[in-house]
Design an enzyme around this catalytic site. Structure first.
Site, short mmCIF file in Angstrom:
data_model
loop_
_atom_site.label_atom_id
_atom_site.label_comp_id
_atom_site.label_asym_id
_atom_site.label_seq_id
_atom_site.Cartn_x
_atom_site.Cartn_y
_atom_site.Cartn_z
CE LYS A 32 -11.30 12.22 -14.45
NZ LYS A 32 -11.66 11.74 -15.81
CE1 TYR A 37 -11.48 6.61 -14.87
CE2 TYR A 37 -9.30 7.27 -14.15
CZ TYR A 37 -10.64 7.57 -14.37
OH TYR A 37 -11.12 8.83 -14.08
CG ASN A 47 -13.17 14.23 -18.05
OD1 ASN A 47 -12.39 13.93 -17.16
ND2 ASN A 47 -14.06 13.39 -18.54
CG HIS A 84 -13.93 9.43 -11.31
ND1 HIS A 84 -14.19 8.60 -12.37
CD2 HIS A 84 -14.39 8.78 -10.20
CE1 HIS A 84 -14.76 7.49 -11.91
NE2 HIS A 84 -14.89 7.57 -10.59
CD GLU A 136 -15.15 4.69 -8.80
OE1 GLU A 136 -15.13 4.20 -9.95
OE2 GLU A 136 -15.74 5.76 -8.54
N1 UDP Z 1 -11.96 9.14 -21.62
C1 UDP Z 1 -11.11 9.47 -22.66
N2 UDP Z 1 -11.56 9.33 -23.94
C2 UDP Z 1 -12.83 8.88 -24.24
C3 UDP Z 1 -13.67 8.54 -23.17
C4 UDP Z 1 -13.22 8.70 -21.88
O1 UDP Z 1 -9.97 9.87 -22.45
O2 UDP Z 1 -13.19 8.78 -25.41
C5 UDP Z 1 -11.47 9.30 -20.23
C6 UDP Z 1 -12.08 10.51 -19.52
O3 UDP Z 1 -11.10 11.06 -18.64
C7 UDP Z 1 -13.22 9.87 -18.74
C8 UDP Z 1 -12.59 8.54 -18.34
O4 UDP Z 1 -11.84 8.15 -19.48
O5 UDP Z 1 -13.63 10.66 -17.64
C9 UDP Z 1 -13.56 7.43 -17.97
O6 UDP Z 1 -14.49 7.27 -19.04
P1 UDP Z 1 -16.04 7.13 -18.75
O7 UDP Z 1 -16.70 6.71 -20.02
O8 UDP Z 1 -16.24 6.25 -17.55
O9 UDP Z 1 -16.50 8.64 -18.44
P2 UDP Z 1 -17.00 9.33 -17.08
O10 UDP Z 1 -17.72 8.27 -16.28
O11 UDP Z 1 -15.77 9.86 -16.38
O12 UDP Z 1 -17.92 10.43 -17.52
MG MG Z 2 -17.13 6.40 -15.69
#
Ligand code: UDP
Ligand code: MG
Length: 131
Positions: free
Chosen positions: A3, A43, A106, A109, A120
């Site tokens: 990212k 997303y 974070n 992805h 994806e």
């Molecule tokens: N995210 C965020 N706030 C939250 C949860 C998720 O900004 O409270 C963002 C974060 O970058 C995350 C992405 O949205 O990686 C997708 O969320 P997901 O729950 O799918 O998490 P991941 O699969 O990436 O662990």
């Molecule tokens: Mg996810």
């Protein structure tokens, strides 16, 4: 995907090293940047979530590295390697624990299922770009 925060902080090399050490084969990779429209599409499943608009701005704020990885049990293994979504809760030594700045920025992805990994992968790469 690596990212924008991790790309901007020069973490591409260390993150790819971790991925290699964990036994993944890189079968496609590119350095590129998402437009807000493309980030929104990537997303789309999170469209109704409160963090969606901020996430789309963040994901289009700078370059990213997209890659398709191959390994036995790849989805689960990669999720374990990257750690929890919130870096504060990610296990020590995981990519998010080491390199992420916040729950939004974070570092990486990872696909959450084989079906989504296929979707994806197709989002970023054509058949001809995979080896
Ligand atoms: N995210 C965020 N706030 C939250 C949860 C998720 O900004 O409270 C963002 C974060 O970058 C995350 C992405 O949205 O990686 C997708 O969320 P997901 O729950 O799918 O998490 P991941 O699969 O990436 O662990
Ligand atoms: Mg996810």
């Amino acid at each position: 995907m690596i990212k924008p925060d991790a790309v901007g902080n020069n973490h591409i090399g260390p993150i790819l090293a971790k991925i290699n050490e964990a036994g993944f084969r890189i079968v496609a990779m590119k350095y590129t940047r998402l437009t807000p429209e493309l980030a929104g599409k990537f997303y789309e499943v999170h469209k109704e979530r409160g963090f969606y608009n901020d996430l789309v701005s963040y994901m289009s704020s700078g370059p990213i590295v997209a890659a398709v990885l191959e390994r036995e049990n790849a989805v689960e293994s990669f999720r374990k390697l990257i750690g929890a979504t919130d870096p504060a809760k990610a296990e020590p030594g995981t990519i998010r624990n080491l390199f992420a700045k916040s729950i939004e920025a974070n570092a990486v992805h990872g696909s959450d299922s084989d079906d989504n990994a296929a979707i994806e992968g197709n989002f970023f790469f054509s058949q001809m770009e995979r080896f």
